[in-house]
Structures are given as structure tokens and as C-alpha cells.
Write a protein that holds these residues in place. Structure first.
Motif, PDB file in Angstrom:
ATOM      1  N   ALA A 112      46.546  43.265  49.250  1.00 45.50           N
ATOM      2  CA  ALA A 112      46.219  43.617  47.601  1.00 45.50           C
ATOM      3  C   ALA A 112      45.648  42.379  46.952  1.00 45.50           C
ATOM      4  CB  ALA A 112      47.742  43.775  47.103  1.00 45.50           C
ATOM      5  N   ASP A 113      45.894  41.217  47.444  1.00 45.02           N
ATOM      6  CA  ASP A 113      44.774  40.180  47.140  1.00 45.02           C
ATOM      7  C   ASP A 113      43.670  39.942  47.825  1.00 45.02           C
ATOM      8  OD1 ASP A 113      44.398  37.840  45.464  1.00 45.02           O
ATOM      9  OD2 ASP A 113      45.437  36.414  46.779  1.00 45.02           O
ATOM     10  N   ASN A 114      42.603  40.729  47.096  1.00 43.97           N
ATOM     11  CA  ASN A 114      41.167  40.275  47.773  1.00 43.97           C
ATOM     12  C   ASN A 114      40.313  39.797  46.643  1.00 43.97           C
ATOM     13  OD1 ASN A 114      40.202  42.678  46.346  1.00 43.97           O
ATOM     14  ND2 ASN A 114      41.381  43.855  47.820  1.00 43.97           N
ATOM     15  N   TYR A 115      39.198  39.686  46.984  1.00 39.85           N
ATOM     16  CA  TYR A 115      38.088  38.938  46.381  1.00 39.85           C
ATOM     17  C   TYR A 115      37.866  39.781  44.757  1.00 39.85           C
ATOM     18  CZ  TYR A 115      33.868  41.962  46.791  1.00 39.85           C
ATOM     19  OH  TYR A 115      33.145  43.127  46.880  1.00 39.85           O
ATOM     20  N   LEU A 116      38.118  41.365  44.847  1.00 36.21           N
ATOM     21  CA  LEU A 116      38.096  41.967  43.935  1.00 36.21           C
ATOM     22  C   LEU A 116      39.231  41.958  42.841  1.00 36.21           C
ATOM     23  CD1 LEU A 116      36.591  45.177  45.622  1.00 36.21           C
ATOM     24  CD2 LEU A 116      35.457  43.975  44.077  1.00 36.21           C
ATOM     25  N   THR A 117      40.317  41.773  43.450  1.00 38.80           N
ATOM     26  CA  THR A 117      41.644  41.661  42.693  1.00 38.80           C
ATOM     27  C   THR A 117      42.003  40.184  42.575  1.00 38.80           C
ATOM     28  OG1 THR A 117      43.072  41.946  44.533  1.00 38.80           O
ATOM     29  CG2 THR A 117      42.266  43.989  43.544  1.00 38.80           C
ATOM     30  N   HIS A 118      41.628  39.309  42.636  1.00 40.48           N
ATOM     31  CA  HIS A 118      41.974  37.854  42.815  1.00 40.48           C
ATOM     32  C   HIS A 118      42.103  37.514  41.342  1.00 40.48           C
ATOM     33  CE1 HIS A 118      42.938  33.951  44.352  1.00 40.48           C
ATOM     34  NE2 HIS A 118      41.830  33.549  43.555  1.00 40.48           N
ATOM     35  N   SER A 119      41.145  37.720  40.288  1.00 40.73           N
ATOM     36  CA  SER A 119      41.331  37.522  39.062  1.00 40.73           C
ATOM     37  C   SER A 119      40.781  38.712  38.148  1.00 40.73           C
ATOM     38  CB  SER A 119      40.779  36.112  38.731  1.00 40.73           C
ATOM     39  OG  SER A 119      39.263  36.163  39.122  1.00 40.73           O
ATOM     40  N   ARG A 120      41.286  38.764  37.184  1.00 39.15           N
ATOM     41  CA  ARG A 120      40.652  40.140  36.449  1.00 39.15           C
ATOM     42  C   ARG A 120      39.952  39.362  35.218  1.00 39.15           C
ATOM     43  NH1 ARG A 120      42.363  44.760  38.237  1.00 39.15           N
ATOM     44  NH2 ARG A 120      43.959  44.829  39.809  1.00 39.15           N
ATOM     45  N   GLY A 121      39.471  40.480  34.471  1.00 46.33           N
ATOM     46  CA  GLY A 121      38.618  40.382  33.064  1.00 46.33           C
ATOM     47  C   GLY A 121      37.183  40.267  33.392  1.00 46.33           C
ATOM     48  N   VAL A 122      36.330  40.397  32.401  1.00 44.00           N
ATOM     49  CA  VAL A 122      35.042  40.207  32.516  1.00 44.00           C
ATOM     50  C   VAL A 122      34.438  38.944  32.829  1.00 44.00           C
ATOM     51  CG1 VAL A 122      32.863  40.667  31.140  1.00 44.00           C
ATOM     52  CG2 VAL A 122      34.716  42.286  30.774  1.00 44.00           C
ATOM     53  N   LEU A 123      35.314  38.036  31.881  1.00 39.16           N
ATOM     54  CA  LEU A 123      34.937  36.630  32.180  1.00 39.16           C
ATOM     55  C   LEU A 123      34.997  35.896  33.611  1.00 39.16           C
ATOM     56  CD1 LEU A 123      36.419  34.840  28.851  1.00 39.16           C
ATOM     57  CD2 LEU A 123      33.772  35.212  29.819  1.00 39.16           C
ATOM     58  N   SER A 124      36.141  36.497  34.363  1.00 38.09           N
ATOM     59  CA  SER A 124      36.364  36.092  35.579  1.00 38.09           C
ATOM     60  C   SER A 124      35.187  36.779  36.560  1.00 38.09           C
ATOM     61  CB  SER A 124      37.637  36.682  36.431  1.00 38.09           C
ATOM     62  OG  SER A 124      37.594  38.135  36.501  1.00 38.09           O
ATOM     63  N   TRP A 125      34.417  37.438  36.078  1.00 34.44           N
ATOM     64  CA  TRP A 125      33.442  37.912  36.822  1.00 34.44           C
ATOM     65  C   TRP A 125      31.943  36.941  36.516  1.00 34.44           C
ATOM     66  CZ3 TRP A 125      32.074  41.163  41.054  1.00 34.44           C
ATOM     67  CH2 TRP A 125      33.361  42.032  41.593  1.00 34.44           C
ATOM     68  N   ILE A 126      31.902  37.187  34.860  1.00 33.69           N
ATOM     69  CA  ILE A 126      30.502  36.438  34.800  1.00 33.69           C
ATOM     70  C   ILE A 126      30.389  34.999  34.793  1.00 33.69           C
ATOM     71  CG2 ILE A 126      29.738  38.538  33.381  1.00 33.69           C
ATOM     72  CD1 ILE A 126      30.715  36.696  30.744  1.00 33.69           C
ATOM     73  N   LEU A 127      31.598  34.331  34.979  1.00 36.53           N
ATOM     74  CA  LEU A 127      31.762  33.093  35.239  1.00 36.53           C
ATOM     75  C   LEU A 127      32.324  32.523  36.639  1.00 36.53           C
ATOM     76  CD1 LEU A 127      33.409  31.640  31.971  1.00 36.53           C
ATOM     77  CD2 LEU A 127      30.941  31.555  32.664  1.00 36.53           C
ATOM     78  N   THR A 128      32.148  33.608  37.480  1.00 33.91           N
ATOM     79  CA  THR A 128      32.702  33.307  38.959  1.00 33.91           C
ATOM     80  C   THR A 128      31.631  32.302  39.561  1.00 33.91           C
ATOM     81  OG1 THR A 128      33.504  34.669  40.888  1.00 33.91           O
ATOM     82  CG2 THR A 128      31.469  35.285  39.808  1.00 33.91           C
ATOM     83  N   LEU A 129      32.591  31.913  40.759  1.00 34.43           N
ATOM     84  CA  LEU A 129      31.829  31.089  41.473  1.00 34.43           C
ATOM     85  C   LEU A 129      31.601  31.402  42.780  1.00 34.43           C
ATOM     86  CD1 LEU A 129      32.521  27.435  40.530  1.00 34.43           C
ATOM     87  CD2 LEU A 129      30.660  28.646  39.658  1.00 34.43           C
TER      88      LEU A 129
END
Lengths: 208, 576
Positions: B16-33
């Protein structure tokens, strides 16, 4: 909100390397690639310059009769830039050996870098006063384009150098921590070398 | 560095914990490393640009149904549309499609690494891409441009349309996005290979990305400075490309093609890498001629810098230069053919699964062969004088850039889709989509070989005035446009079933195709960290250790059978 997003950014893993030495090595390698890229930029610009300079249209008309030779001030700025490369090297050596004086030498490098830019600005103003207008002849055009291209890279280097100098004054660099000062030095030495080649090419080009 | 007990199967249970679900929210995408999220963002952006560029193409093709003037599209608008189609497809779609989108996702996982060497630089590359794309859109608002994607001087410095400076600024910025991605990949491949993976144990996709990255960092800066000089010249009305000042417009062409020819290999080499992966995995057979394929990527990267003059046979450059460039151009055929023959040899006696990715790979083989061989006619001096600036050229480079590079990208997307999304798409619709694209593509572009060889010039708005040929050209243009609609239908179907799979697709097993490299040995979708500890690897094309696993409804890589991971493994013979 912005604080939150900053935290979000900071909380992430910023490197896949577990070993700091490996990370440093990767960083140095990355810097070499960046330098290779920039070298291609300078080399191709100089090639364009040589091509235009040697074109039949311009042989015997370069510099054109109504335009002055290159500003003498460039000699002074060259000395400043070479000197800054020297102080940069001394600062890096001091950091590597854990000796004091890293901060002082970095401040000297920063000052010399700013002095270089100052003299370059003076050279541009001097040339313009001397009837060497940007839009009057390719001789003037290439002079400004080449020197401004280099100056932009110097300006781009001063920002990280400011951070490095601040860190150096605070005594953060030593044998255990060399990354910032090393990367900064690599870039700075490259700018020095690029300038020498660029200046020599300009000198060659401006003789009839 | 810690390594697993080499023979233990890697943990591939979906979590259940994969790279898609690891963190949530728009910011967790646009600031992702996270390289995987950055790859997905690139993929979405590239596909959106592909839609935009595709609409431009359909507009151009629809106009060409009519030989003369049409009321709904002026000649001026037509010039804008084909220019935008080219610029968007080259700079926003094909160049970033494979390295930045798929490469970003796959490269670190193939290496068993947690990320690329410089994750922050990677995110910066993506943001630069967005900024560059914004500039391109901005240029549309500032009067657009009608120069063709090549921005040839003196037209580009004098055209009255104001979008030239913003679009070359955009291309400049996109160039740096590309350079930074290349730097990241080179350092990653050098410094983050897992234990056991020597240079000649790397998956061939990595060799391809590595060769591409070399071209990216050494050729793209030339484009940057060329476009800067062009912008300066346009603003100040003086520059080295202007003969009135003692400059030379052909110098621009030399500089432009010194980048843009290698850029063609930035587009095709990663596609070749994907094909090497797809063909060996879906034919379940060890890749044939590994070293030849690897070295041919490097050879292509090397030759790419030496052939730019073949774009300029008619520019007035010296006859001697033409001959030299022509000769070197022919030599590019050697590494390209080496690849094709090795792929065919891999297929020979392979156990071929005709999955959607494999269909795309086979389509690539056909289309690339046609695209590559027609390149020889253009590389030949005397035929090129006739074919230069005709539809023959258009057909040739579409066979290579679209029929090969983009088809490989779409094949790769299907190949790694289960890994990226954790979902399976409909194989039935996948095959239909691929077939439609293949048929539509050939109808569209094969016809254009005929058009071109009979003298239809490229970029013409109308052809009703061409003496004696208008009727014949009209028929060809109708077939071509009809083909483009079929192709569009194929892509629409593809988009529908892929989006559908995100919501309704069956959960994907870790290894749906029987792959052997590391990305098939981590769960689908991969966890945030890819691998807890860096795994040791063996021969990534040795499929004899891959077996079907009923429980997970997928394949597993039985590491205990691999003699390189387990010295006590039973001896087998003839698996190469």
C-alpha cells in the motif's frame, strides 16, 4: 504555506549516495560535465568569431578605420582574474590541509572577481566613448558579445561564490568538508581559462 | 555497501505504501525529488504537448486535402501551424519523451539505486522544461512565428511575427533542461551501478541513455549559443548571420545543424535502447550481439557530430565538403544496421509473445528500416539535389522521428506502464490501437515518398498551380490525410484504454512480461525507495532463470538458479 513547502522539500532525501566520499566524487564528476558543456558554448562562440573574422568581407577591414583597438583595461582585468584564480587555489589548498586562512583567501577571491567585473564594465564604457558602438560594426558587436557572454558566466559564478565565502569565513571548510569550495574553485578556474583563450582570440582578431 | 543475500528473491509483494501513495497533495508532486514522480510528471507533460502538436499536424493535413486556397485557413495561418507542429514535436515532445520521461523513471531502478545522482537538479530540469514550454505558449500570444522549426536566418531575424524571440528563449531553456538531465544520467550510470553490474552488464537501455546523454551535454550548448546570437541579432538588427554587415547566414545553418543533427540521435538512440529491451524480454531470449549493440550506440553518438553538413548540400557549401559529409553520412548506416540485424537475430528462434509492446517493437523494425534506408537516398549527393525540400524528406524524417523514435517511446510506455501505474491495460485494445497507428502511419507517410519523388515541395500551402501534377498530388494528399485520421483514431483509442486502465485495470504483477533486469524485481508500482538495499545483479538478459509463477499471475526471477549469484546453481547449457 511557503514554510510548509520548504519543509516538504527539505524532508526529502536529496542524495542516493550513502557514502559522503562517493557523493563528493559524483559531484566533482558532475562539475566536470558542466564545465565541458560550458566549454562547448565558449568554443563554438569563438569559432563563429574566427569564421566571421576570416571571411573575405572582413579581411583588411578589421578593425575598421574609424574604430579603436581593444580597450587597454582588458589587460588589467585579465590580471585580476588570474590573480583570483590563484587566491581561489590557495583557499582550496588551505581547506584541504585544514589550515587557517580559508576565509581570508575566499574574501580576496570574491573581491578580485568583483574587481574583474568592475574593470570589464569600465572597458565597455571606455570603448563606447571611443566610438566603438555595438550596432556599428561586427568588430564592435563581437567584442561586446564575447566579453558579455563571459561576464554573464562570472556573474553567475559570483552567487555561489558568495555562499562559499560566507561558509569559509565561518570556518565551515576543512578536510572533512570540501564539496562547496571545490566545486566553486573548479568553475572559477574554468572561467579564468576561458577568459584567457577568449582574450587571446580577441587580441589575435583585432590585429590587422 | 550492503548487499542482499544474493540468491534470495527480492521482495516483490505489492504494498500500500508505494511511490504514488508515499505522500499526498499537489505540493508533494511539484516539489518531489523522487525520480519516479518526476518521470511521471514529464510523461504527462510530454503527452499533453504531443496532443497539441498532433492537433497542429491534423490541421495542416486537413488543409492539404484542398489543392488551392481555402477560406478557413490562410496561407499565413498554415505557415504558423506547420512551424508550431515541428517546434512542439521536436523540442517539447520527442527530445524529452524517452530520456526525461521513461528514462527518469526506469534508469535508477535498473541500477538498483534509490534515485539519480542529483535529485534536486533533476527537479530543476523538469521546472526548466515547464518554463521553456511556457515560453513556447507565450510566443503564440506574442504573434507566433512562421519560420519553420529550424529558425533559418535571415528570415527569422526579419519576419514580422513577434513570436520568434520568445520561442528561441523557450528552446534555449528547454536545451538546458535537456543538458541537466544528460549530466544527471551520465553521473548516475558512472557512480551508482550496483555490485555485479559492470559496463557490459548494463541493460542496453542504459547504454542508449548514456550515449544520448553524451550528445545532450556536448551538442545542446551549441544550440543555446546559436539561438542567443539569433535573438540578439533580431533585437539589434546587426549580427554575424547578416551578410549586410559582413556576416554569413549559412553560418547559422552550420551552427544549427551542428546541434540539430546530433539532436536527431538524441531522439532515436534512446528509442533503440527501448527496442533492445522490448525485443529480448518479449521474445524471452538473450539479446544477440550485446556488445555490438552497446558499441553501436556509442558509434552513432560519435558519428552524429560529423554529419551535420548533409542538411546543407544545396546551401552553396563547397563540393569537397559535400563529398566528405556524404561519405560520413553513409557510415552512420553501419551502426544502425548492426542494431537491426542483432534485433532480428534475437527474434530468430525466440519465443515471441505478441504483446502490445512487442507489436510496437516490430512496427519500429519495419518503420526504422524504411526510414533509415531512405536516408541513404538523401545522403547521396545527386539524388538529394532532386529530393531536397520535397515531401520525400518529410516522409523520411517522419519515418525516423515518429515511426521510430515516437513509436519506440509508446512501445516503452506500454512496456513499463504496469510498473509505473501498477495496472494492466487491455491487450485487446492495445493491439487494435497499435495496428491502427501502424496502418495510418504508413498511409500518411509512405504516400509522401511518392509525392516527394514526383516533385511536391514541402511546406507549400497550395499545389493547384504546379503544372500537370495537381491532380496526382491531390490523390496522394487525400490518402495521406486519410492515413493521418486513422493514426489519430489509433492514438485516441490508446489514450482511452490507458486512462481506463488507471481506474479499472487489473492490478499488475511485479513482472508481467518475464523481464530479467532489476525494475522487474521490485513491486509494481515501486516503493518510494525502489530497493531497501542495493541488490547484486547477474546477466540481465539471461532469461533461463525467469519462470512463471501462478500465485502472483506473473513471472519471477529465480535468483537461486543464476550461476553468478549462486555458485551452487545447477549447471545449464545453451542458454545464450
Amino acid at each position: 504555506m511557503s514554510f510548509f513547502s520548504f519543509q516538504l522539500f527539505r524532508n526529502q532525501r536529496v542524495t542516493p549516495f550513502t557514502d559522503p566520499t562517493a557523493r563528493f566524487e559524483a559531484g566533482r564528476f558532475g562539475m566536470w560535465l558542466l564545465i565541458a558543456t560550458l566549454a562547448v558554448i565558449f568554443a563554438s562562440t569563438l569559432m563563429a568569431y574566427v569564421f566571421v573574422r576570416l571571411s573575405p568581407n572582413n579581411i583588411g577591414n578589421w578593425p575598421p578605420p574609424h574604430m579603436p583597438p581593444l580597450p587597454q583595461a582588458l589587460l588589467l582585468s585579465t590580471i585580476f582574474l588570474i590573480a583570483s584564480s590563484g587566491t581561489m587555489h590557495v583557499a582550496t589548498l588551505a581547506a584541504r590541509r585544514g589550515e587557517p586562512g580559508v576565509g581570508v583567501w575566499m574574501v580576496a577571491t570574491l573581491c578580485l572577481g568583483c574587481a574583474f567585473l568592475g574593470v570589464q564594465t569600465y572597458a565597455w564604457i571606455d570603448a563606447m566613448r571611443d566610438n566603438m558602438a555595438f550596432t556599428k560594426h561586427l568588430y564592435a558587436w563581437t567584442f561586446y558579445v564575447l566579453t558579455v557572454l563571459h561576464a554573464l558566466h562570472v556573474i553567475g559564478g559570483l552567487l555561489p561564490m558568495l555562499v562559499t565565502t560566507r561558509n569559509a569565513v565561518r570556518g565551515l571548510y576543512g578536510p572533512e568538508r570540501l564539496a562547496g569550495i571545490t566545486y566553486c574553485g573548479m568553475y572559477w578556474h574554468f572561467l579564468d581559462a576561458a577568459w584567457i583563450v577568449l582574450y587571446a582570440t580577441l587580441l589575435w582578431g583585432s590585429t590587422r | 555497501m550492503t548487499t542482499l543475500d544474493a540468491t534470495r528473491p527480492l521482495d516483490t509483494r505489492p504494498s500500500a505504501d508505494n511511490y504514488l501513495t508515499h505522500s499526498r497533495g499537489v505540493l508533494s508532486w511539484i516539489l518531489t525529488l523522487d525520480h519516479k514522480r518526476i518521470g511521471v510528471m514529464y510523461l504527462v507533460s510530454v503527452l499533453a504537448s504531443f496532443l497539441l502538436g498532433g492537433v497542429f499536424a491534423l490541421l495542416v493535413r486537413t488543409k492539404l486535402l484542398f489543392p488551392g486556397e481555402v477560406s478557413w485557413m490562410s496561407a499565413e495561418a498554415y505557415n504558423h501551424f506547420f512551424t508550431l507542429h515541428g517546434a512542439v514535436m521536436v523540442f517539447l515532445v520527442i527530445i524529452p519523451s524517452i530520456p526525461a520521461a521513461l528514462g527518469n523513471f526506469v534508469l535508477p531502478i535498473m541500477l538498483g539505486a534509490k534515485d539519480v545522482a542529483f535529485p534536486r537538479l533533476n527537479l530543476a530540469s523538469y521546472w526548466l522544461w515547464l518554463l521553456g514550454a511556457t515560453c513556447v505558449v507565450l510566443s503564440l500570444l506574442m504573434g507566433s512565428f512562421d519560420t519553420g522549426w529550424t529558425f533559418y536566418t535571415p528570415y527569422s531575424t526579419t519576419t514580422r511575427f513577434g513570436g520568434v524571440v520568445p520561442v528561441v528563449t523557450g528552446a534555449f531553456i528547454l536545451g538546458f533542461s535537456s543538458i541537466f538531465t544528460g549530466m544527471n544520467f551520465i553521473v548516475t550510470v558512472h557512480k551508482l551501478r550496483p555490485p555485479g553490474m559492470t559496463w557490459f552488464r548494463m541493460p542496453l537501455f542504459l547504454w542508449a541513455l548514456y550515449s544520448t546523454a553524451l550528445i545532450q551535454i556536448l551538442a545542446t550548448p551549441v544550440l543555446a549559443i546559436t539561438l542567443s546570437l539569433l535573438a540578439v541579432e533580431r533585437i539589434f538588427h546587426i549580427g554575424i548571420f547578416d551578410p549586410a554587415w559582413g556576416g554569413d547566414p549559412v553560418l547559422f545553418q552550420h551552427f544549427f545543424w551542428f546541434y540539430s543533427h546530433p539532436a536527431v540521435y538524441i531522439m532515436i538512440v534512446p528509442g533503440m535502447g527501448i527496442i533492445s529491451e522490448i525485443i529480448s524480454v518479449h521474445a524471452h531470449r538473450h539479446i544477440f550481439g550485446y556488445r555490438f549493440i552497446a558499441f553501436s550506440s556509442i558509434a552513432i553518438a560519435f558519428f552524429s557530430f560529423l554529419v551535420w553538413g548533409h542538411h546543407m548540400y544545396t546551401s552553396g557549401q563547397s563540393g569537397l565538403m559535400n563529398v566528405v559529409f556524404s561519405a560520413i553520412t553513409f557510415s552512420v548506416a553501419i551502426p544502425s544496421a548492426i542494431k537491426v540485424f542483432n534485433w532480428l537475430a534475437t527474434l530468430y528462434k525466440g519465443s515471441i509473445s505478441l504483446t502490445t509492446p512487442m507489436l510496437y517493437a516490430l512496427a519500429f523494425l519495419f518503420l526504422f528500416t524504411i526510414g533509415g534506408l531512405t536516408g541513404l537516398y538523401l545522403g547521396t549527393l545527386n539524388t538529394d539535389i532532386h529530393l531536397h525540400d520535397t515531401y520525400f524528406v518529410v516522409a523520411h524524417f517522419h519515418y525516423v522521428m515518429m515511426g521510430s523514435a515516437l513509436i519506440a517511446m509508446i512501445g516503452g510506455m506500454h512496456h513499463w506502464w504496469p510498473k509505473m501505474t501498477g495496472r494492466m491495460y487491455s491487450e485487446f485494445w492495445g493491439r487494435i490501437g497499435c495496428t491502427l497507428v501502424f496502418i495510418g502511419f504508413n498511409l500518411t507517410f509512405f504516400t509522401q515518398f511518392m509525392l516527394g519523388s514526383q516533385g511536391m515541395p514541402r511546406r507549400y500551402y497550395s499545389y493547384d498551380q504546379l503544372p500537370g501534377m495537381a491532380e496526382a498530388f491531390k490523390t496522394y494528399h487525400h490518402i495521406s490525410t486519410g492515413g493521418s485520421y486513422i493514426m489519430a483514431l489509433g492514438f485516441v483509442i490508446t489514450a482511452i484504454y490507458l486512462i481506463h486502465s488507471l481506474y479499472r485495470g487489473k492490478p499488475a504483477p511485479a513482472n508481467p512480461w518475464g523481464g530479467r533486469s532489476l525494475e522487474w524485481q521490485c513491486p509494481s508500482p515501486p516503493p518510494h525507495d525502489n530497493f531497501k538495499v542495493t541488490p547484486r545483479v547477474g546477466d540481465c538478459y539471461d532469461f533461463s532463470v525467469v519462470r512463471w509463477d501462478e500465485a502472483s499471475n506473473g513471472y519471477i526471477v529465480d535468483r537461486s538458479l543464476d550461476p553468478e549469484l549462486n555458485p551452487n546453481a545447477p549447471k545449464r547449457k545453451g542458454h545464450h
